[in-house]
Scaffold this motif. Structure first.
Motif, PDB file in Angstrom:
ATOM      1  N   THR B   8       0.827  -1.202   0.000  1.00 25.28           N
ATOM      2  CA  THR B   8       0.000   0.000   0.000  1.00 25.28           C
ATOM      3  C   THR B   8       0.858   1.248   0.000  1.00 25.28           C
ATOM      4  OG1 THR B   8      -0.073  -0.076   2.395  1.00 25.28           O
ATOM      5  CG2 THR B   8      -1.922  -1.096   1.240  1.00 25.28           C
ATOM      6  N   ALA B  15       1.777  -1.346   4.939  1.00 25.41           N
ATOM      7  CA  ALA B  15       0.964  -2.561   5.006  1.00 25.41           C
ATOM      8  C   ALA B  15       0.982  -3.253   3.662  1.00 25.41           C
ATOM      9  CB  ALA B  15      -0.466  -2.201   5.398  1.00 25.41           C
ATOM     10  N   ASN B  17      -0.524  -5.033   0.532  1.00 27.19           N
ATOM     11  CA  ASN B  17      -1.818  -4.905  -0.118  1.00 27.19           C
ATOM     12  C   ASN B  17      -2.374  -6.312  -0.367  1.00 27.19           C
ATOM     13  OD1 ASN B  17      -3.940  -4.456  -2.088  1.00 27.19           O
ATOM     14  ND2 ASN B  17      -3.095  -2.399  -2.316  1.00 27.19           N
ATOM     15  N   PRO B  18      -3.582  -6.567   0.099  1.00 27.78           N
ATOM     16  CA  PRO B  18      -4.122  -7.923  -0.058  1.00 27.78           C
ATOM     17  C   PRO B  18      -4.389  -8.313  -1.516  1.00 27.78           C
ATOM     18  CG  PRO B  18      -5.778  -6.452   0.880  1.00 27.78           C
ATOM     19  CD  PRO B  18      -4.511  -5.687   0.839  1.00 27.78           C
ATOM     20  N   GLY B  70      -1.742 -10.915  -0.899  1.00 25.59           N
ATOM     21  CA  GLY B  70      -2.901 -11.565  -0.273  1.00 25.59           C
ATOM     22  C   GLY B  70      -3.419 -12.633  -1.229  1.00 25.59           C
ATOM     23  N   THR B  91      -1.513 -11.619   4.946  1.00 26.94           N
ATOM     24  CA  THR B  91      -2.463 -10.501   5.065  1.00 26.94           C
ATOM     25  C   THR B  91      -2.322  -9.852   6.430  1.00 26.94           C
ATOM     26  OG1 THR B  91      -4.110 -12.149   5.715  1.00 26.94           O
ATOM     27  CG2 THR B  91      -4.290 -11.279   3.485  1.00 26.94           C
ATOM     28  N   ASP B  92      -2.804  -8.605   6.527  1.00 25.16           N
ATOM     29  CA  ASP B  92      -2.834  -7.866   7.797  1.00 25.16           C
ATOM     30  C   ASP B  92      -1.474  -7.756   8.455  1.00 25.16           C
ATOM     31  OD1 ASP B  92      -5.987  -9.447   8.499  1.00 25.16           O
ATOM     32  OD2 ASP B  92      -5.608  -7.443   7.682  1.00 25.16           O
ATOM     33  N   MET B  93      -0.459  -7.428   7.665  1.00 21.49           N
ATOM     34  CA  MET B  93       0.857  -7.179   8.265  1.00 21.49           C
ATOM     35  C   MET B  93       1.667  -6.282   7.352  1.00 21.49           C
ATOM     36  SD  MET B  93       2.750 -10.858   7.617  1.00 21.49           S
ATOM     37  CE  MET B  93       1.379 -11.907   8.078  1.00 21.49           C
ATOM     38  N   THR B  94       2.754  -5.777   7.872  1.00 14.83           N
ATOM     39  CA  THR B  94       3.614  -4.927   7.050  1.00 14.83           C
ATOM     40  C   THR B  94       4.425  -5.805   6.104  1.00 14.83           C
ATOM     41  OG1 THR B  94       5.441  -5.051   8.607  1.00 14.83           O
ATOM     42  CG2 THR B  94       3.880  -3.204   8.891  1.00 14.83           C
ATOM     43  N   LYS B  97       7.234  -7.535   7.992  1.00 15.03           N
ATOM     44  CA  LYS B  97       6.767  -8.718   8.736  1.00 15.03           C
ATOM     45  C   LYS B  97       6.597  -9.905   7.798  1.00 15.03           C
ATOM     46  CE  LYS B  97       5.709  -9.209  13.190  1.00 15.03           C
ATOM     47  NZ  LYS B  97       4.493  -8.598  13.678  1.00 15.03           N
TER      48      LYS B  97
END
Lengths: 277, 113
Positions: B8, B15, B17-18, B70, B91-94, B97
């Motif tokens: 993103t 973050a 991007n999914p 994602g 998903t849902d992480m930098t 990470k």
């Protein structure tokens, strides 16, 4: 003279109007089914075997890998993301390709040639005095306009009624282009009005003359009639909300054959159209 | 080994991007030189069709052998399989990470679009 019958909202009665105008003509008339995704005009006529069938193709690129040097000029050029440079093997997505021929022209190595890719078929049926020209897109093909343009090329001179696809996007624009008059069929409901407004914008943007037929007309109409009056759009005819019409339709019987009392409505409408078109 | 991530933002702290084809940026990291990050702007993020194809093309051009995202769509998936790029989901992480998880082998494979 080419008269198109379109709508906005699907299922308002385009095919009903087109078929019954053709039958009311009682003269040689060409009926053209441009709803190539799901043609249905043939269901209401005596159409068994087509007199003529023509396969329609679109040119599609094929890359000679031995000539390709991976410069990706083809991929950079393509406006449809249909060809992707992948080393020296450009990958083509046939369903994205619009057959514009640009990649073949631009390739500096001449590594791209075009082959014909089938997209559909044009069938011509006779139910004298009506000639039905029907375009039918192959299952899985997403691109209607090239087939629609090919169907329209089959039109000769004389009175021609064109059954358009629903909506206002590319297939409809391809159908309506260069017609003499557009009949917009609508119904007096919120959806009918909403989509009629979009269709009116479309025909106006295309610079085409048009009028409206209200199908399933009610005594009180707080939707379409006030809009037409405000916009000064001609109301050409109103077909009442008669359940027997739906019953005839459901068994594939043309309206004016099942209910001859409606024949004068379509004869009058046709005369009116021939005058204004 | 060159790794691509759908992002993103422009840094590894952004973050993930999914979505692959519609991501704003692709981050390209070389596992041999983990400090250097190349940022690719996704020029085709708002294309009507085939955004994933162009995204796949962009990361292939950058030499990516691994993609972390994602999910990706069917066209991109087919192309990346053909190119033998390994696909992993996070998903849902930098991005940072996600890379760490990738390094210790805890990211699931993407097996279908």
């Amino acid at each position: 003279m080419k008269i198109a019958i379109a709508s906005g909202k699907g299922g308002t009665g385009k095919t009903t109007v087109a078929i019954n105008l053709a039958l009311a003509a009682q003269q040689e008339v060409c009926l053209v089914d441009c709803d190539v995704d799901a043609p249905n005009a043939h269901l209401f006529l005596a159409c068994k075997t087509p007199r003529n069938s023509r396969v329609v193709t679109l040119p599609m690129p094929v890359v000679d890998e031995s000539l390709c040097d991976g410069c990706s000029a083809c991929s950079d050029f393509c406006a449809f993301n249909a060809i992707v440079s992948f080393g020296t093997v450009p990958v083509i997505a046939p369903d994205m390709c619009h057959g514009c021929g640009g990649c073949a022209r631009i390739c500096p190595r001449g590594a791209i040639r075009e082959v014909a890719r089938r997209i559909g078929v044009i069938d011509t049926y006779d139910d004298a005095p009506i000639t039905l020209i029907q375009g039918r897109l192959d299952i899985g093909v997403a691109l209607a306009p090239p087939l629609i343009r090919a169907v329209k090329q089959e039109i000769t001179t004389g009175l021609t009624l064109i059954d358009a696809p629903p909506g206002t996007s590319c297939p409809v624009v391809a159908t309506l282009r260069d017609t003499d008059f557009v009949v917009l069929v609508t119904e007096p409901t919120p959806f009918g009005l909403n989509d009629l407004v979009l269709a009116v914008e479309t025909v106006r943007a295309l610079g085409l003359r048009f009028g409206v037929v209200i199908n399933r007309a009610q005594e009180t109409d707080s939707y379409v009639r006030p809009y037409l009056s405000h916009e000064k759009i001609p109301l050409l005819a109103e077909i009442p909300d008669d359940r027997r019409i739906a019953q005839a339709y459901a068994v594939g019987m043309p309206l004016i054959k099942a209910l001859p009392e409606y024949a004068p409505l379509f004869s009058r409408l046709l005369t009116q159209l021939c005058e204004v078109a | 080994m060159i790794i691509a991530l759908s992002s993103t933002g422009k840094t590894l702290d952004s973050a993930l991007n999914p979505r692959f084809g519609r991501a704003a940026f692709f981050l390209i990291v070389n596992s041999d030189q983990p400090e250097t990050v190349t940022v690719i702007d996704n020029a085709h993020a708002t294309d009507g069709h085939g955004a994933g194809l162009k995204a796949a093309e962009a990361i292939l051009k950058a030499g990516a052998r691994v993609l972390i995202t994602g999910a990706c769509g069917p066209k991109a998936f087919r192309l990346l399989q053909q190119a033998k790029v390994r696909l992993y989901t996070a998903t849902d992480m930098t991005a940072q990470k996600a890379l760490a998880h990738f390094e210790n082998g805890s990211l699931p494979d993407i097996t279908s679009p």
